[in-house]
Scaffold this motif. Structure first.
Motif: not given
Lengths: 357, 279
Positions: A40-41, A44, A49, A78, A82, B179, B181-182, B184-185
């Motif tokens: 996952t890293t 990202e 990210v 993901y 999300y 989070d 990641r929301y 980032w998405v």
């Protein structure tokens, strides 16, 4: 195209180290590795990210190492989807869509168009993943990053989702990099396989090649090879430069005798003479009542230790001179050969089926 | 002798029931209940007593007592202005503290907590030192026509100083619960950082931020120590109740104090409603 050259990155206490690989434009890459490998890293880092501390990340031929995520023309899905919880399913898919028609098209293809007005909280895990895939595709990304996107789907929906994704992929020919720990999925989908372990790329190449010729016993074990033996390789016919006993630096390719415990068998390939490991896929091992006159160079009589049925196949473990060898045979073969624990059987495999690593 | 096939258990008798511990548990439960009840009474009794003793008189005097009415209005307006300034100024700080890891983060966090540990009259003195007419900043503001000490501006400053840390703390916690990641998405879907914040993080944090604002407003309304140093006049409600107490005694202070308590119930009710909605 995804191209990483010597990329280092840090996410909390975890580091990616010297990551280098290429996924050509329009190819489907799969990242395989155990939990905690950094899969996952890695995604990202590619998506921006996680910031790369050094190295170079190219997407579509452009150096985007330090570009923000919105400038990378990527989509990311993901494992936990999300989805934006304050928006409906339809609003989620349309969030970054290239246009309304695109959002409608991918929604319909993944069957989430009927969920349009539903709140995200009301969706099942599988539905969420489908919506997340549709949302990412609606943007028309040049690179699609998928983090185990099918993990929450039941087998039937998983197959349908894979097929739909493949169809869209073949239509648009974007570049995909998908994380999975399911090697069957990797082999099914991938053009390029990248094996990651503890933040490093430990092998990359054609999935079939990685599957058949793992670079280390660890990778072989991780990829589900049942027959991984530690032993000693010794050349028996010099076809390359002369080999001097004890010269471990000399790499030669020729027929090799591999000895593990009391068992010795033939192998072929590149090998540093001396201690090494032999890997034989269970699918490459055959069983017969008597030695056959086929091209199998390695045949041993042994005693059946265990028979584990698994649907149409069965895993049969045979003790050959103290070394357990696992064969994957059909359930029909088990019946026809009247295999039973404690019975005698001849186990055979070709020298070319032995991979030394 | 036991019959064949029957287990003999005499050698391992079952443990005796632990009566003593059950009794101890019961005593402990009662003791905790009594202590908790006394504590609850300690909190509720003075407030309830105050409302019972002065609430009716306070509410009925609202129409006749213009000073009380003006002080309540002043309190509400200055607390609202302080809260709005706090929300605008402190939200980015709360966000950065929740999201970013950087050198000096711990120091920034400690600085934001500083007003919470300073005695509020001391905070008032510090503000007077910086914003009073004799100070360079206060002098410059005065020259520009903005008087801080002994003015509503001073009240806003005192309220902001003592209550903003509560907002930062609550807002920071709110952002941390969303989070990252929301965001980032959203970024991978084409949003820049500000747009992702506005379209994703802010809506997901809205309820928590409003609750944080309500806490800040409530704290600002109840402030006394810093305000009384910086701006005794015009009087906010807390200063007025103190003034009536010192000038006329308890009976005259009661109605003002009771109305102030009822006034404080407004944000408390709002907070309950917000938290109920969250749940």
């Amino acid at each position: 195209m995804i191209s990483l050259k010597g990329v280092n990155a840090r996410a909390g206490a975890f580091s990616l180290t010297d990551i280098t690989f290429d996924v050509p434009r329009g190819a489907y890459g799969v990242v395989i590795g155990p939990a905690g490998a950094g899969k996952t890293t890695l995604l990202e880092t590619i998506s921006g990210v996680v910031r790369a501390t050094s190295g170079r990340i190219e997407l579509g031929g452009d150096d985007l190492t330090h570009a923000p995520p919105e400038a990378r023309r990527i989509g990311i899905v993901y494992q936990h989807a999300y989805l934006f919880p304050h928006l409906t399913v339809g609003q989620n898919v349309a969030y970054g869509a290239a246009d309304g028609a695109m959002a409608s098209d991918v929604s319909a293809r993944f069957g989430v168009d009927v969920l349009g007005d539903r709140a995200v909280e009301s969706l099942s895990g599988g539905e969420r993943q489908l919506v997340a895939i549709a949302r990412a595709l609606a943007r028309r990304p040049e690179v699609l990053l998928l983090d185990e996107p099918f993990s929450a789907l039941d087998p039937r929906t998983r197959n349908v989702a894979r097929r739909v994704l493949r169809t869209i992929y073949f239509e648009r020919r974007f570049t995909v990099l998908q994380v999975t720990h399911d090697f069957a999925e990797a082999g099914l989908l991938g053009d390029v396989a990248i094996v990651l372990d503890r933040g490093r790329v430990v092998q990359r190449g054609d999935p079939e090649e990685v599957f058949r010729k793992p670079a280390s016993p660890y990778i072989a074990d991780f990829l589900g090879a049942e027959n991984v033996f530690a032993g000693v390789a010794r050349p028996i016919r010099a076809e390359g430069p002369d080999w001097v006993a004890g010269d471990a630096q000399e790499l030669i390719q020729h027929a090799v005798a591999f000895t593990t415990g009391a068992l010795a068998f033939y192998a072929l390939g590149d090998v540093v003479p001396g201690p090494t490991h032999a890997v034989i896929r269970a699918e490459e091992v055959s069983l017969s009542a008597e030695p056959s006159m086929s091209s199998l160079q390695n045949q041993f009589r042994g005693t059946i230790q265990e028979i584990v049925p698994a649907g149409a196949l069965a895993r049969v473990t045979v003790d050959a001179s103290g070394t357990p060898i696992v064969a994957a045979v059909t359930a029909r073969s088990v019946r026809e050969l009247k295999l039973q624990v404690g019975g005698e059987v001849v186990v055979g495999f070709k020298a070319t089926a032995v991979h030394l690593c | 002798m036991a019959a064949p096939g029957i287990s003999v258990l005499e050698s391992t008798p079952p443990p005796a029931p632990r009566r003593a511990s059950a009794v101890t548990r019961a005593i402990a439960t009662v003791a905790v209940a009594v202590v908790s009840s006394l504590f609850l009474l300690f909190i509720v009794a003075p407030v309830a007593g105050l409302v019972v003793a002065g609430g009716g008189r306070g509410l009925s005097s609202l129409s006749a007592d213009s000073e009380l009415r003006d002080s309540l209005l002043l309190t509400a307006v200055t607390a609202t202005i302080a809260t709005l300034i706090g929300v605008v100024g402190a939200t980015p700080i709360a966000y950065v503290l929740a999201r970013r890891s950087f050198r000096g983060r711990a120091v920034l966090s400690a600085v934001m907590d500083l007003p919470l540990v300073i005695p509020h009259p001391v905070a008032g003195i510090a503000l007077l030192l910086v914003l009073g007419r004799g100070s360079p900043v206060g002098g410059a503001l005065y020259a520009a026509g903005l008087r801080v000490a002994s003015s509503p501006v001073g009240i806003v400053c005192a309220m902001l100083f003592v209550s903003a840390p509560l907002y930062v703390s609550a807002a920071r916690e709110t952002f941390a619960r969303v989070d990252a990641r929301y965001e980032w998405v959203a970024r991978t879907l084409g949003d820049d950082a500000w747009r992702a914040f506005r379209r994703v993080t802010l809506p997901l944090s809205a309820r928590g931020l409003v609750a944080a604002g309500v806490v800040m407003w409530a704290r600002a309304v109840s402030e006394f120590g810093a305000i009384v140093i910086l701006t005794y006049n015009p009087k906010v409600a807390s200063v007025l109740s103190y003034d009536r107490f010192t000038s006329f005694g308890l009976s005259e202070a009661l109605p003002v104090a009771a109305v102030l308590v009822l006034f404080a119930l407004i944000p408390l009710a709002a907070l309950r409603a917000l938290r109920g909605g969250t749940a």
